[in-house]
Design an enzyme around this catalytic site. Structure first.
Site, PDB file in Angstrom:
ATOM      1  CG  HIS A 127      -3.151  -1.124  -7.145  1.00  0.00           C
ATOM      2  ND1 HIS A 127      -3.333  -0.353  -5.797  1.00  0.00           N
ATOM      3  CD2 HIS A 127      -2.804  -2.424  -6.761  1.00  0.00           C
ATOM      4  CE1 HIS A 127      -3.915  -1.515  -4.944  1.00  0.00           C
ATOM      5  NE2 HIS A 127      -3.478  -2.523  -5.348  1.00  0.00           N
ATOM      6  NE  ARG A 169      -4.329  -1.323   0.191  1.00  0.00           N
ATOM      7  CZ  ARG A 169      -4.402  -2.339  -0.526  1.00  0.00           C
ATOM      8  NH1 ARG A 169      -3.449  -2.647  -1.373  1.00  0.00           N
ATOM      9  NH2 ARG A 169      -5.454  -3.143  -0.717  1.00  0.00           N
ATOM     10  CD  GLU A 198      -3.192   2.806  -5.537  1.00  0.00           C
ATOM     11  OE1 GLU A 198      -2.360   2.206  -5.001  1.00  0.00           O
ATOM     12  OE2 GLU A 198      -4.106   2.071  -6.070  1.00  0.00           O
TER      13      GLU A 198
END
Ligand code: GLV
Length: 317
Positions: free
Chosen positions: A283, A236, A265
């Site tokens: 991601h 993360r 994000e």
């Protein structure tokens, strides 16, 4: 039939499965629901199947109708959900562990390889037809004999260790607790991050985002690393203080970063976009067909298990 809200599009096969078992409200346009839309759509529902893009904070959870009994997160991470707030309202929260371990570990390897072998610069040169072979062209770092520090030796951390051994890397780790020798498989345990970072030629971040791990990579802790270390993150974005990292890259304290996840994000710190030593991905950790299918299956199964038995083995609160 129980009624569920699925906040984001899943693979078709998962949506079909969900629709067979439940009266499922599917997000046909894959729009990012605002808090008010999510609350409105959850009226009359028994469960919500969320993705990591939904911020299920205390305020949102408190506004959910009483009928909601489960929030099933389509992810192993659940930093997007306030577990305590859900618990207070008697809402079970579940996640999708195990099924995404291998895919995420593979992305971690891609980050390690891309950052050590200067992939961003190589791609740029190749695409611009701006290169000719020479003995010293884009010399990178080799994995053989390098010390790999793994921050968080859970399922994914251990899978990264397993993939790294055949490259000839020496494995070191820090975890909340030392693993058994069977799980360690020869990796060296470090009681604190200072000790781990100081031997990490390459770091792979694989720990969960918690209050304790926010900005665990910061101005101070970056100095613990050997000069020229490489840092990768497939967990993360919250774990990294981006400004401190960009400064360390500019000073060549850190040789390169490999990142798949970011604070805020999809709007990552623009410093990474321009930086030649930042190997960045959007991601993609669990993004393979077999893994996303398995995650969808599990997210649906978790809800079914909860309504059948009153509990779920993947309940996290
Ligand atoms: C992906 O980032 C996940 O937590 O599953």
């Amino acid at each position: 039939m129980k009624k569920i809200l699925i906040t984001r599009r899943l693979l078709k096969v998962s949506e079909e499965k969900a629709s067979k078992i439940f009266d499922a409200n599917i997000n046909a346009n894959d729009e990012l629901y605002s808090q008010s839309k999510l609350i409105e759509l959850s009226q009359g529902c028994d469960a919500i199947l969320t993705s990591l893009t939904e911020k299920m904070d205390e305020d949102t959870i408190n506004k959910l109708p009483d009928t909601i009994k489960v929030i099933s997160n389509f992810a192993v991470g659940f930093g997007n959900i306030d577990l305590e707030a859900a618990k207070k309202r008697g809402i079970a929260v579940t996640n999708t562990p195990d099924v995404l371990t291998d895919a995420t570990a593979e992305i971690a390897m891609l980050l390690i390889l891309g950052a050590t072998r200067r992939a961003p610069e190589g791609i740029e040169h190749a695409k611009n037809s701006d290169w000719k072979w020479s003995a010293d062209f884009l010399i990178g770092k080799q994995l053989t004999g390098a010390r790999l520090g793994i921050l968080g030796m859970g399922r994914i951390g251990r899978a990264v260790a397993k993939l790294s051994r055949p490259f000839g890397m020496e494995i070191h780790y820090h975890n909340r607790s030392k693993l058994t020798p069977e799980l360690e498989e020869g990796a060296t345990y470090h009681e604190n991050i200072k000790s781990l970072f100081s031997v990490s030629d390459i770091l792979a971040i694989n720990c969960p985002a918690t209050k304790e791990t926010v900005n665990i990579i910061n101005k101070k802790t970056l100095e613990y690393f050997p000069t020229g270390a490489i840092i990768t993150n497939s967990a993360r974005g919250d774990m990294i203080d981006d400004e401190a990292m960009l400064d360390a890259l500019d000073r060549r304290k850190i040789y390169a970063v490999g990142l798949d996840v970011y604070k805020g994000e999809p709007n990552l710190n623009s410093g990474y976009l321009k930086h030649k030593s930042a190997f960045i991905l959007p991601h993609l950790g669990s993004s393979t067909k077999q893994t996303r299918t398995a995650m969808g299956d599990l997210a649906v199964d978790n809800i079914e298990e909860f309504f059948k038995t009153g509990n779920c083995k993947n309940k996290v609160n």
